[in-house]
Design a protein around this motif. Structure first.
Motif, PDB file in Angstrom:
ATOM      1  N   ASN A  85      10.078 -56.427  10.023  1.00 45.31           N
ATOM      2  CA  ASN A  85       9.160 -57.513  10.243  1.00 45.31           C
ATOM      3  C   ASN A  85       9.431 -58.142  11.527  1.00 45.31           C
ATOM      4  OD1 ASN A  85       7.995 -57.530   7.712  1.00 45.31           O
ATOM      5  ND2 ASN A  85       9.320 -59.120   6.792  1.00 45.31           N
ATOM      6  N   LYS A  86      10.870 -58.142  12.008  1.00 42.25           N
ATOM      7  CA  LYS A  86      11.004 -58.906  13.451  1.00 42.25           C
ATOM      8  C   LYS A  86      11.083 -57.572  14.304  1.00 42.25           C
ATOM      9  CE  LYS A  86      16.356 -58.766  12.806  1.00 42.25           C
ATOM     10  NZ  LYS A  86      17.231 -59.364  12.726  1.00 42.25           N
ATOM     11  N   PHE A  87      11.211 -56.303  13.991  1.00 41.13           N
ATOM     12  CA  PHE A  87      11.110 -55.264  14.898  1.00 41.13           C
ATOM     13  C   PHE A  87      10.342 -54.073  14.534  1.00 41.13           C
ATOM     14  CE2 PHE A  87      13.663 -52.371  17.637  1.00 41.13           C
ATOM     15  CZ  PHE A  87      13.570 -52.816  19.008  1.00 41.13           C
ATOM     16  N   PRO A  88       9.139 -54.120  14.635  1.00 42.98           N
ATOM     17  CA  PRO A  88       8.248 -52.795  13.948  1.00 42.98           C
ATOM     18  C   PRO A  88       8.196 -51.743  14.620  1.00 42.98           C
ATOM     19  CG  PRO A  88       6.656 -54.715  14.635  1.00 42.98           C
ATOM     20  CD  PRO A  88       8.040 -55.115  14.817  1.00 42.98           C
ATOM     21  N   GLU A  89       8.514 -51.860  16.002  1.00 43.05           N
ATOM     22  CA  GLU A  89       8.751 -50.528  16.881  1.00 43.05           C
ATOM     23  C   GLU A  89       9.806 -50.964  17.906  1.00 43.05           C
ATOM     24  OE1 GLU A  89       4.811 -51.707  19.218  1.00 43.05           O
ATOM     25  OE2 GLU A  89       4.314 -50.572  17.768  1.00 43.05           O
ATOM     26  N   ARG A 145      13.117 -43.020  17.575  1.00 44.14           N
ATOM     27  CA  ARG A 145      13.393 -44.330  17.741  1.00 44.14           C
ATOM     28  C   ARG A 145      14.815 -44.691  18.231  1.00 44.14           C
ATOM     29  NH1 ARG A 145      10.895 -48.795  13.891  1.00 44.14           N
ATOM     30  NH2 ARG A 145      11.469 -49.911  15.463  1.00 44.14           N
ATOM     31  N   VAL A 146      15.622 -43.661  18.169  1.00 41.41           N
ATOM     32  CA  VAL A 146      17.369 -43.981  18.590  1.00 41.41           C
ATOM     33  C   VAL A 146      17.330 -43.651  20.078  1.00 41.41           C
ATOM     34  CG1 VAL A 146      19.467 -43.010  18.337  1.00 41.41           C
ATOM     35  CG2 VAL A 146      18.453 -43.499  16.277  1.00 41.41           C
ATOM     36  N   LYS A 204      12.947 -49.217  20.433  1.00 41.34           N
ATOM     37  CA  LYS A 204      14.122 -48.436  20.264  1.00 41.34           C
ATOM     38  C   LYS A 204      15.325 -49.168  19.677  1.00 41.34           C
ATOM     39  CE  LYS A 204      12.226 -44.914  22.462  1.00 41.34           C
ATOM     40  NZ  LYS A 204      12.139 -43.623  21.967  1.00 41.34           N
ATOM     41  N   VAL A 205      16.269 -48.310  19.185  1.00 43.09           N
ATOM     42  CA  VAL A 205      17.605 -48.761  18.536  1.00 43.09           C
ATOM     43  C   VAL A 205      18.778 -48.015  19.117  1.00 43.09           C
ATOM     44  CG1 VAL A 205      16.627 -49.792  16.349  1.00 43.09           C
ATOM     45  CG2 VAL A 205      17.501 -47.337  16.328  1.00 43.09           C
ATOM     46  N   ILE A 206      19.744 -48.553  18.862  1.00 37.62           N
ATOM     47  CA  ILE A 206      21.013 -47.890  19.055  1.00 37.62           C
ATOM     48  C   ILE A 206      21.596 -47.543  17.722  1.00 37.62           C
ATOM     49  CG2 ILE A 206      23.473 -48.122  19.879  1.00 37.62           C
ATOM     50  CD1 ILE A 206      21.730 -48.078  22.269  1.00 37.62           C
ATOM     51  N   ALA A 207      21.964 -46.216  17.364  1.00 40.80           N
ATOM     52  CA  ALA A 207      22.501 -45.898  16.021  1.00 40.80           C
ATOM     53  C   ALA A 207      24.216 -46.196  16.331  1.00 40.80           C
ATOM     54  CB  ALA A 207      22.147 -44.541  15.922  1.00 40.80           C
ATOM     55  N   TYR A 208      24.734 -46.873  15.469  1.00 37.85           N
ATOM     56  CA  TYR A 208      25.791 -47.484  15.266  1.00 37.85           C
ATOM     57  C   TYR A 208      26.716 -46.982  14.278  1.00 37.85           C
ATOM     58  CZ  TYR A 208      29.848 -50.795  15.556  1.00 37.85           C
ATOM     59  OH  TYR A 208      30.951 -51.395  15.266  1.00 37.85           O
ATOM     60  N   PHE A 209      27.801 -45.903  14.581  1.00 40.22           N
ATOM     61  CA  PHE A 209      28.396 -45.475  13.520  1.00 40.22           C
ATOM     62  C   PHE A 209      29.406 -46.271  13.357  1.00 40.22           C
ATOM     63  CE2 PHE A 209      25.977 -41.539  14.913  1.00 40.22           C
ATOM     64  CZ  PHE A 209      25.945 -40.890  13.540  1.00 40.22           C
ATOM     65  N   GLN A 210      29.403 -46.946  12.420  1.00 40.64           N
ATOM     66  CA  GLN A 210      30.412 -48.404  12.269  1.00 40.64           C
ATOM     67  C   GLN A 210      31.726 -47.934  11.270  1.00 40.64           C
ATOM     68  OE1 GLN A 210      28.343 -51.819  10.819  1.00 40.64           O
ATOM     69  NE2 GLN A 210      29.934 -53.050  11.502  1.00 40.64           N
TER      70      GLN A 210
END
Ligand code: SF4
Length: 318
Positions: free
Chosen positions: A77-81, A113-114, A83-89
């Motif tokens: 809803n807030k971020f439909p498209e 999208r990463v 890029k993202v950072i993939a965080y191995f947490q």
């Protein structure tokens, strides 16, 4: 100043690097930790939950690709498209055979999208071949490491059963700097027996460590952790909200203005958090810090004096 903020936020920094807003998605790579699997110890750090300090990450039974999709759906809803950072947490995300690490990191980076990786680990889990891999991937993608230092004080480090020495952290941070792999140092505020003066000493150490970023966590008392057992036997004061906000501002004032502030509060799970319960209202803490900075007419680095190129660590434990 940093956009409309008085401190150097990750949001500001990522926009500067990528030219657009970037989110993070938290993944569980199915790792364990040498401090939990019996290699170093089987108790883990005192505050560590059974999820390995990653309460909101993806489901470890699913592939990395599916976890990324699941996490993207949660923020759709807030971020439909974008890029993202993939965080191995969760747990220790460099603690596996090298080919397994390569496969997991590559799978994350292959998602359209990463834009990069964030990898949480321990400084004693960075052998040469892992550093080689990170350097190789870092040559093509934006990659940073997250190191849970929590405190520089040996007394507290023993109490929380961190399982490695400050010297080990220094060794790892020097190797990372040499290879130009950015790293973020985590500190926990409100650990039993630590005074504000001691916390500020840890921050000054971070200033000198060459950290690209810092994460400040409020100590959460979580049901079922060893910390919870310790607390029942040795009750100690949990931080009050005003005290915490004031401490964050004191920290920001002495922090190197170049250091990227990744976090100034933690994410507790409503179901398991025993205290401090005020921390569940994250928005009001963030607003309180912004308001306090304005009222004090201050900002990150106002009282920063140390030369960040100074590599002469002063280990307060020796
Ligand atoms: S190093 Fe991390 S995963 Fe391992 S016990 Fe400590 S907090 Fe938990």
């Amino acid at each position: 100043m940093w956009g409309n903020k008085r401190f150097h936020t990750l949001n500001y920094e990522l926009k500067k690097i990528f030219g657009e807003k970037i989110y993070k998605v938290s993944l569980d790579g199915g790792f364990t930790c040498p401090n939990r699997d019996g290699t170093l110890d089987d108790r883990g750090c005192l505050f560590c939950s059974d999820k390995g300090s990653g309460e909101f990450a993806g489901d470890r039974r699913k592939s990395i690709g599916v976890q990324i999709e699941d996490q993207l759906a949660l923020i759709e809803n807030k971020f439909p498209e974008g890029k993202v950072i993939a965080y191995f947490q969760n747990f220790t995300n460099t603690y596996a055979p090298i080919e397994q690490l390569r496969k997991l990191y590559t799978e994350a980076l292959s998602h359209p999208r990463v834009a990069g990786l964030a990898i949480a680990t321990r400084p004693d889990c960075l052998p040469g071949e892992v550093l080689d891999l990170l350097e190789e991937i870092g040559g093509k993608h934006f990659v940073w490491l997250e190191l849970g230092l929590q405190t520089i004080h040996e007394r507290t480090s023993e109490l929380i059963n961190r399982g490695y020495s400050l010297e080990k952290f220094i060794e790892a941070s020097d190797s990372l700097k040499k290879r130009k792999i950015p790293f973020v140092t985590h500190l926990i505020l409100g650990l039993p027996g630590e005074s504000e003066r001691e916390i500020l000493e840890s921050v000054r150490f971070v200033n000198k460590s060459g950290s690209w970023g810092i994460k400040l966590h409020l100590l959460h008392l979580i049901r079922g952790t060893k910390l919870h057992e310790y607390y029942k036997e040795n009750p100690f004061l949990l931080m009050e909200k005003d005290e915490y906000i004031s401490l964050i501002i004191d920290i920001l004032e002495i922090l190197n203005p170049e250091t990227v502030v990744h976090r100034i509060t933690g994410d507790g799970s409503r179901d398991t958090l025993i205290g401090p319960l005020w921390s569940l209202d994250k928005r009001s803490i963030l607003n309180g810090v912004d308001k306090g900075l304005k009222e004090r007419n201050t900002y990150q680095g106002k009282f920063y004096t140390e030369d960040s190129s100074d590599r002469n660590y002063k280990n307060p434990n020796t």
